[in-house]
Design a protein around this motif. Sequence first.
Motif, PDB file in Angstrom:
ATOM      1  N   ASP A   1       0.835  -1.195   0.000  1.00 23.23           N
ATOM      2  CA  ASP A   1       0.000   0.000   0.000  1.00 23.23           C
ATOM      3  C   ASP A   1       0.879   1.257   0.000  1.00 23.23           C
ATOM      4  N   ASN A   2       0.325   2.375  -0.485  1.00 24.44           N
ATOM      5  CA  ASN A   2       1.014   3.662  -0.414  1.00 24.44           C
ATOM      6  C   ASN A   2       1.259   4.079   1.026  1.00 24.44           C
ATOM      7  N   ASP A   3       0.279   3.816   1.878  1.00 25.06           N
ATOM      8  CA  ASP A   3       0.280   4.316   3.257  1.00 25.06           C
ATOM      9  C   ASP A   3       1.018   3.353   4.192  1.00 25.06           C
ATOM     10  N   VAL A   4       2.314   3.139   3.939  1.00 25.95           N
ATOM     11  CA  VAL A   4       3.149   2.321   4.811  1.00 25.95           C
ATOM     12  C   VAL A   4       4.453   3.072   5.076  1.00 25.95           C
ATOM     13  N   VAL A   5       5.051   2.779   6.212  1.00 24.79           N
ATOM     14  CA  VAL A   5       6.371   3.320   6.533  1.00 24.79           C
ATOM     15  C   VAL A   5       7.289   2.126   6.725  1.00 24.79           C
ATOM     16  N   ILE A   6       8.341   2.064   5.913  1.00 24.16           N
ATOM     17  CA  ILE A   6       9.318   0.985   6.001  1.00 24.16           C
ATOM     18  C   ILE A   6      10.659   1.626   6.325  1.00 24.16           C
TER      19      ILE A   6
ATOM     20  N   ASN B   1      -2.583  -1.593   9.771  1.00 20.98           N
ATOM     21  CA  ASN B   1      -2.329  -0.933  11.048  1.00 20.98           C
ATOM     22  C   ASN B   1      -1.442  -1.717  12.003  1.00 20.98           C
ATOM     23  N   CYS B   2      -0.479  -2.436  11.461  1.00 26.76           N
ATOM     24  CA  CYS B   2       0.455  -3.172  12.316  1.00 26.76           C
ATOM     25  C   CYS B   2       1.654  -2.293  12.665  1.00 26.76           C
ATOM     26  N   LEU B   3       2.214  -2.555  13.829  1.00 24.78           N
ATOM     27  CA  LEU B   3       3.448  -1.903  14.263  1.00 24.78           C
ATOM     28  C   LEU B   3       4.510  -2.985  14.388  1.00 24.78           C
ATOM     29  N   ILE B   4       5.574  -2.847  13.625  1.00 25.74           N
ATOM     30  CA  ILE B   4       6.675  -3.798  13.663  1.00 25.74           C
ATOM     31  C   ILE B   4       7.879  -3.031  14.210  1.00 25.74           C
ATOM     32  N   GLY B   5       8.346  -3.412  15.399  1.00 22.96           N
ATOM     33  CA  GLY B   5       9.463  -2.711  16.034  1.00 22.96           C
ATOM     34  C   GLY B   5      10.774  -2.901  15.288  1.00 22.96           C
ATOM     35  N   SER B   6      11.803  -2.259  15.793  1.00 25.17           N
ATOM     36  CA  SER B   6      13.136  -2.343  15.185  1.00 25.17           C
ATOM     37  C   SER B   6      13.722  -3.745  15.345  1.00 25.17           C
ATOM     38  N   GLY B   7      14.442  -4.196  14.343  1.00 25.65           N
ATOM     39  CA  GLY B   7      15.167  -5.446  14.429  1.00 25.65           C
ATOM     40  C   GLY B   7      14.311  -6.690  14.496  1.00 25.65           C
TER      41      GLY B   7
ATOM     42  N   ILE C   1       6.907  -0.349   9.765  1.00 24.73           N
ATOM     43  CA  ILE C   1       7.959  -1.344   9.944  1.00 24.73           C
ATOM     44  C   ILE C   1       9.227  -0.580  10.313  1.00 24.73           C
ATOM     45  N   GLY C   2       9.734  -0.849  11.510  1.00 27.72           N
ATOM     46  CA  GLY C   2      10.893  -0.123  12.015  1.00 27.72           C
ATOM     47  C   GLY C   2      12.180  -0.450  11.277  1.00 27.72           C
ATOM     48  N   PRO C   3      13.256   0.247  11.649  1.00 23.16           N
ATOM     49  CA  PRO C   3      14.538   0.015  10.988  1.00 23.16           C
ATOM     50  C   PRO C   3      15.128  -1.343  11.327  1.00 23.16           C
ATOM     51  N   GLN C   4      15.993  -1.808  10.416  1.00 21.60           N
ATOM     52  CA  GLN C   4      16.808  -3.006  10.604  1.00 21.60           C
ATOM     53  C   GLN C   4      16.011  -4.303  10.755  1.00 21.60           C
ATOM     54  N   CYS C   5      14.825  -4.381  10.144  1.00 21.54           N
ATOM     55  CA  CYS C   5      14.044  -5.627  10.166  1.00 21.54           C
ATOM     56  C   CYS C   5      14.474  -6.521   9.013  1.00 21.54           C
ATOM     57  N   ASN C   6      14.160  -7.797   9.129  1.00 20.46           N
ATOM     58  CA  ASN C   6      14.451  -8.764   8.079  1.00 20.46           C
ATOM     59  C   ASN C   6      13.183  -9.583   7.891  1.00 20.46           C
ATOM     60  N   ILE C   7      12.547  -9.428   6.731  1.00 15.62           N
ATOM     61  CA  ILE C   7      11.209  -9.987   6.538  1.00 15.62           C
ATOM     62  C   ILE C   7      11.183 -10.928   5.335  1.00 15.62           C
ATOM     63  N   GLY C   8      10.686 -12.133   5.572  1.00 20.36           N
ATOM     64  CA  GLY C   8      10.544 -13.139   4.530  1.00 20.36           C
ATOM     65  C   GLY C   8       9.154 -13.094   3.923  1.00 20.36           C
TER      66      GLY C   8
ATOM     67  N   TRP D   1       1.085  -5.685  17.192  1.00 13.30           N
ATOM     68  CA  TRP D   1       2.343  -5.017  17.503  1.00 13.30           C
ATOM     69  C   TRP D   1       3.392  -6.074  17.798  1.00 13.30           C
ATOM     70  N   LEU D   2       4.480  -6.060  17.017  1.00 15.75           N
ATOM     71  CA  LEU D   2       5.601  -6.966  17.228  1.00 15.75           C
ATOM     72  C   LEU D   2       6.740  -6.156  17.836  1.00 15.75           C
ATOM     73  N   GLY D   3       7.087  -6.459  19.078  1.00  8.46           N
ATOM     74  CA  GLY D   3       8.098  -5.687  19.799  1.00  8.46           C
ATOM     75  C   GLY D   3       9.497  -5.854  19.229  1.00  8.46           C
ATOM     76  N   ASN D   4      10.360  -4.906  19.566  1.00  8.41           N
ATOM     77  CA  ASN D   4      11.738  -4.883  19.071  1.00  8.41           C
ATOM     78  C   ASN D   4      12.432  -6.224  19.262  1.00  8.41           C
ATOM     79  N   GLY D   5      13.131  -6.647  18.228  1.00  6.06           N
ATOM     80  CA  GLY D   5      13.961  -7.833  18.307  1.00  6.06           C
ATOM     81  C   GLY D   5      13.219  -9.155  18.377  1.00  6.06           C
ATOM     82  N   SER D   6      11.920  -9.138  18.154  1.00  4.73           N
ATOM     83  CA  SER D   6      11.194 -10.414  18.187  1.00  4.73           C
ATOM     84  C   SER D   6      11.468 -11.201  16.908  1.00  4.73           C
ATOM     85  N   ILE D   7      11.355 -12.526  17.022  1.00  2.66           N
ATOM     86  CA  ILE D   7      11.550 -13.428  15.889  1.00  2.66           C
ATOM     87  C   ILE D   7      10.245 -14.175  15.684  1.00  2.66           C
ATOM     88  N   ILE D   8       9.694 -14.057  14.483  1.00  2.00           N
ATOM     89  CA  ILE D   8       8.372 -14.596  14.185  1.00  2.00           C
ATOM     90  C   ILE D   8       8.511 -15.715  13.151  1.00  2.00           C
ATOM     91  N   MET D   9       8.125 -16.946  13.541  1.00  2.00           N
ATOM     92  CA  MET D   9       8.206 -18.096  12.641  1.00  2.00           C
ATOM     93  C   MET D   9       6.831 -18.691  12.363  1.00  2.00           C
TER      94      MET D   9
END
Length: 194
Positions: free
Chosen positions: A68-73, A106-112, A92-99, A148-156
């Motif tokens: 979407d246009n309305d995203v912040v990566i 309206n999701c919040l993805i923390g840093s890393g 989506i915060g800085p330094q994330c790695n997404i597969g 909301w996915l907090g900083n440094g979480s790993i999601i599998m």
Amino acid sequence: MKNILKSAAHILFKLLALPIYCLFWLLSLIGSADGLFSSFVQFFSLFPGMFGVYLRAAFYRYTMTYCDNDVVIGFGTLFSQQDTEIYSGTYIGPQCNIGKSKINRNCLIGSGVHILSGKGQHNFDDIDIPLKDQGGKFEKVTIGEDSWLGNGSIIMASVGKKCVVAAGSVVVNEVPDYAIVAGNPAKVIKSRKV
């Protein structure tokens, strides 16, 4: 007035990204699209500030399954699969790695944060075959809306809607809607729906 300026900026950045997308498209005719995508993503991840936010969204609109246009990566965030969907209002915060994933509205993805393409990416059953040669299976991980996915979480595994994943948690099993999870492996500690 603000919405008009934002719309104009989105159009301008789509035009800026178009020649690079054309180069990407031409190169993908002779090579692996996902491998090439990862290389271009690394390039786009390095642009700082709002310029980078608008430019990334424009390029990903061309190349991902949906963006979407309305995203912040954020700066330094990498994507490894084109089959990724990112819906409106998502940060989506800085330094994330997404597969391979679907990140709803309206999701919040923390840093890393690392969102892996499932937990079966690597087979390791045969000790006579090097790990790198055993293959695996990629699954699309879904993040439910308003989570909301907090900083440094790993999601599998997939996370339901309106969930909170504590910083540093490792999600290996699906998370039900409205859950607050924490730990390694992440366990439900509370429900947001009381």
